[in-house]
Design a protein around this motif. Structure first.
Motif, PDB file in Angstrom:
ATOM      1  N   LEU A 151      68.562  19.332  24.743  1.00  0.00           N
ATOM      2  CA  LEU A 151      67.575  19.769  23.749  1.00  0.00           C
ATOM      3  C   LEU A 151      66.177  19.205  24.017  1.00  0.00           C
ATOM      4  O   LEU A 151      65.412  18.937  23.095  1.00  0.00           O
ATOM      5  N   VAL A 153      65.331  16.326  25.188  1.00  0.00           N
ATOM      6  CA  VAL A 153      65.179  14.882  24.966  1.00  0.00           C
ATOM      7  C   VAL A 153      65.372  14.172  26.303  1.00  0.00           C
ATOM      8  O   VAL A 153      66.492  13.882  26.724  1.00  0.00           O
ATOM      9  N   GLU A 184      61.982  12.266  12.812  1.00  0.00           N
ATOM     10  CA  GLU A 184      60.965  13.298  12.702  1.00  0.00           C
ATOM     11  C   GLU A 184      59.755  12.956  13.569  1.00  0.00           C
ATOM     12  O   GLU A 184      59.435  11.781  13.771  1.00  0.00           O
ATOM     13  N   ALA A 194      58.416  18.284  14.236  1.00  0.00           N
ATOM     14  CA  ALA A 194      59.782  18.468  14.751  1.00  0.00           C
ATOM     15  C   ALA A 194      60.730  17.525  14.034  1.00  0.00           C
ATOM     16  O   ALA A 194      60.322  16.502  13.472  1.00  0.00           O
ATOM     17  N   ARG A 195      61.994  17.901  14.069  1.00  0.00           N
ATOM     18  CA  ARG A 195      63.039  17.051  13.485  1.00  0.00           C
ATOM     19  C   ARG A 195      64.226  17.041  14.441  1.00  0.00           C
ATOM     20  O   ARG A 195      64.637  18.078  14.958  1.00  0.00           O
ATOM     21  N   PHE A 196      64.762  15.862  14.693  1.00  0.00           N
ATOM     22  CA  PHE A 196      65.889  15.674  15.602  1.00  0.00           C
ATOM     23  C   PHE A 196      67.085  15.118  14.838  1.00  0.00           C
ATOM     24  O   PHE A 196      66.930  14.215  14.007  1.00  0.00           O
ATOM     25  N   PRO A 205      71.732  14.000  21.438  1.00  0.00           N
ATOM     26  CA  PRO A 205      71.041  14.963  20.571  1.00  0.00           C
ATOM     27  C   PRO A 205      71.961  16.130  20.201  1.00  0.00           C
ATOM     28  O   PRO A 205      72.619  16.710  21.066  1.00  0.00           O
ATOM     29  N   GLU A 207      70.803  18.476  17.460  1.00  0.00           N
ATOM     30  CA  GLU A 207      69.981  19.564  16.947  1.00  0.00           C
ATOM     31  C   GLU A 207      68.518  19.161  16.967  1.00  0.00           C
ATOM     32  O   GLU A 207      68.177  17.977  16.808  1.00  0.00           O
ATOM     33  N   ARG A 208      67.654  20.175  17.158  1.00  0.00           N
ATOM     34  CA  ARG A 208      66.209  19.961  17.123  1.00  0.00           C
ATOM     35  C   ARG A 208      65.541  21.184  16.516  1.00  0.00           C
ATOM     36  O   ARG A 208      65.849  22.318  16.886  1.00  0.00           O
ATOM     37  N   GLU A 209      64.658  20.960  15.561  1.00  0.00           N
ATOM     38  CA  GLU A 209      63.844  22.024  14.992  1.00  0.00           C
ATOM     39  C   GLU A 209      62.381  21.708  15.245  1.00  0.00           C
ATOM     40  O   GLU A 209      61.970  20.547  15.142  1.00  0.00           O
ATOM     41  N   GLN A 220      64.667  26.463  17.169  1.00  0.00           N
ATOM     42  CA  GLN A 220      65.809  25.634  16.788  1.00  0.00           C
ATOM     43  C   GLN A 220      66.763  25.569  17.968  1.00  0.00           C
ATOM     44  O   GLN A 220      67.158  26.599  18.524  1.00  0.00           O
ATOM     45  N   LEU A 299      56.959  18.135  22.939  1.00  0.00           N
ATOM     46  CA  LEU A 299      57.745  19.165  22.258  1.00  0.00           C
ATOM     47  C   LEU A 299      57.667  20.494  23.000  1.00  0.00           C
ATOM     48  O   LEU A 299      58.679  21.084  23.341  1.00  0.00           O
TER      49      LEU A 299
END
Length: 392
Positions: A151, A153, A184, A194-196, A205, A207-209, A220, A299
């Motif tokens: 994701l 990272v 975040e 973004a939020r992880f 990781p 999920e990531r938005e 997402q 990002l």
């Protein structure tokens, strides 16, 4: 005459984000596929404000009070660093779903992932759950010099994220049915970028938005059906083609990039959207040298490819479009890959970034200047004179 297929895939060292970029090469490289429309909803759950800690707020996608550039939470940075290492050192398999929204439409890239600790990553790519290729795409990473993450990272991108955003610990949550730590990334004005969701047990990781400046979710990425295994168990049950031929060089040093700049190659240190140059490589193909430059703010990721020559007159799978007043070609149907030629150089941009950033990047790169008014008028006069003078 060059075609975009002359651009060889360059996916190592940029995290899993390049899976989306690689999909843009469907018309050039076998095993890759184009994106399909979808409006898939998020899977992660966000802790409420009551579970927030002193490390940061768990505000929704709205804006937090702007107090200038804040200092990142030590806990948040530690968690992100652990996540980048876990993606390399652990053996695991699962399914990665990459969803992007733009201009009212969406695209989905689905890949089955097998990763062996410190070794190879095998990705078998599908679209909207339907396999478009009987062969997986094998991405070798056995030297650990340019490790792939999950994701997006990775260590280089986490460093850029720390430079451009404020990392905030946001408490606990869950993703894919697993307990998770939530981190975040916030902009200078306090808005959520973004939020992880990081697996509580392993820090991998999940999920990531990513949000735009208007608090809308624009991407997402989820890693689901995750299973952890020993190295032997993590090996993919199938084999497939290795990285497309090149080979690409190891990442170029600053001195090498500077030398290329003096030789006439365009090597900007940064691009619009606060995108910083973080990697560069080159390879030699049958049509000449191809230079790859990778830009990111931690990002978004934008890849710029340069190759001397002129664009082919016909480009199957590409359509003419106009960006910032410049006529270029965009790949169908992903709409995230662009190519054009200018002053004897072919530029190809593959972007996993907001539309505004992509447009600004395309506009900032060289383009042939269209003929001015008086030049067009002079051509018209010459043509008119040829009609009037029968002896011309």
């Amino acid at each position: 005459m060059l075609r975009p297929s002359s651009v060889v895939s360059r996916c190592r060292g940029e995290g899993r984000l390049p899976l989306l970029l690689a999909a843009a090469l469907v018309m050039a490289l076998p095993g890759f596929l184009a994106t399909a429309c979808s409006s898939q909803a998020g899977t992660g759950t966000v802790p409420n404000e009551a579970t927030a800690t002193a490390g940061g707020s768990v505000a929704a996608a709205g804006r937090a009070p702007a107090t200038g550039r804040r200092i990142s939470s030590t806990r948040a940075l530690r968690l992100l660093s652990q996540a980048a290492r876990a993606a390399i050192l652990m053996s695991y398999q699962g399914q990665e779903v990459v969803t992007r929204w733009s201009n009212g439409s969406g695209s989905v890239l689905v890949s089955d992932i097998w990763h062996v600790s410190g070794g190879q990553t095998v990705t078998q790519t599908l679209a909207a759950g339907n396999s478009l290729s009987s062969q997986p795409y094998l991405s070798s990473d056995d030297d650990s010099q340019a490790p792939e993450g999950v994701l997006g990272v990775t260590v280089p991108l986490i460093r850029l994220l720390e430079t451009h955003y404020t990392a905030v610990y946001a408490g606990t949550g869950s993703a894919d049915g697993r307990a998770a730590q939530v981190v975040e990334a916030r902009r200078d004005d306090g808005s959520l970028a973004a939020r992880f969701w990081l697996d509580d047990a392993t820090k991998l990781p999940l999920e990531r938005e990513v949000f735009d400046s208007a608090s809308h979710v624009i991407s997402q990425d989820v890693f689901i059906q995750v299973r952890f295994a020993t190295q032997a168990q993590a090996a993919a049950p199938v084999s497939g083609p290795s990285d497309p031929p090149g080979p690409w060089t190891d990442p170029l040093s600053n001195a090498q990039l500077l030398a290329l700049h003096t030789q006439g190659w365009l090597v900007p240190a940064g691009l619009p959207g606060r995108l910083s140059l973080f990697t560069g490589a080159r390879t030699t193909t049958s049509t000449g040298t191809v230079l790859h430059l990778g830009y990111s703010d931690g990002l978004s990721v934008v890849s710029v490819f340069e190759q001397r020559g002129d664009l082919a007159a016909k480009l199957a799978g590409w359509q003419r479009t106009t960006v910032g007043g410049h006529v270029i070609y965009v790949a169908e149907p992903d709409q995230r890959s662009f190519t054009w030629s200018s002053h004897g150089m072919v530029y190809t941009v593959m972007a996993d970034a907001p539309v505004q950033t992509v447009d600004a990047v395309v506009g900032a790169l060289p383009h042939d200047t269209p003929p001015g008014f008086w030049k067009r008028m002079s051509r018209g006069f010459v043509r008119l004179a040829s009609w009037v003078n029968p002896f011309h």
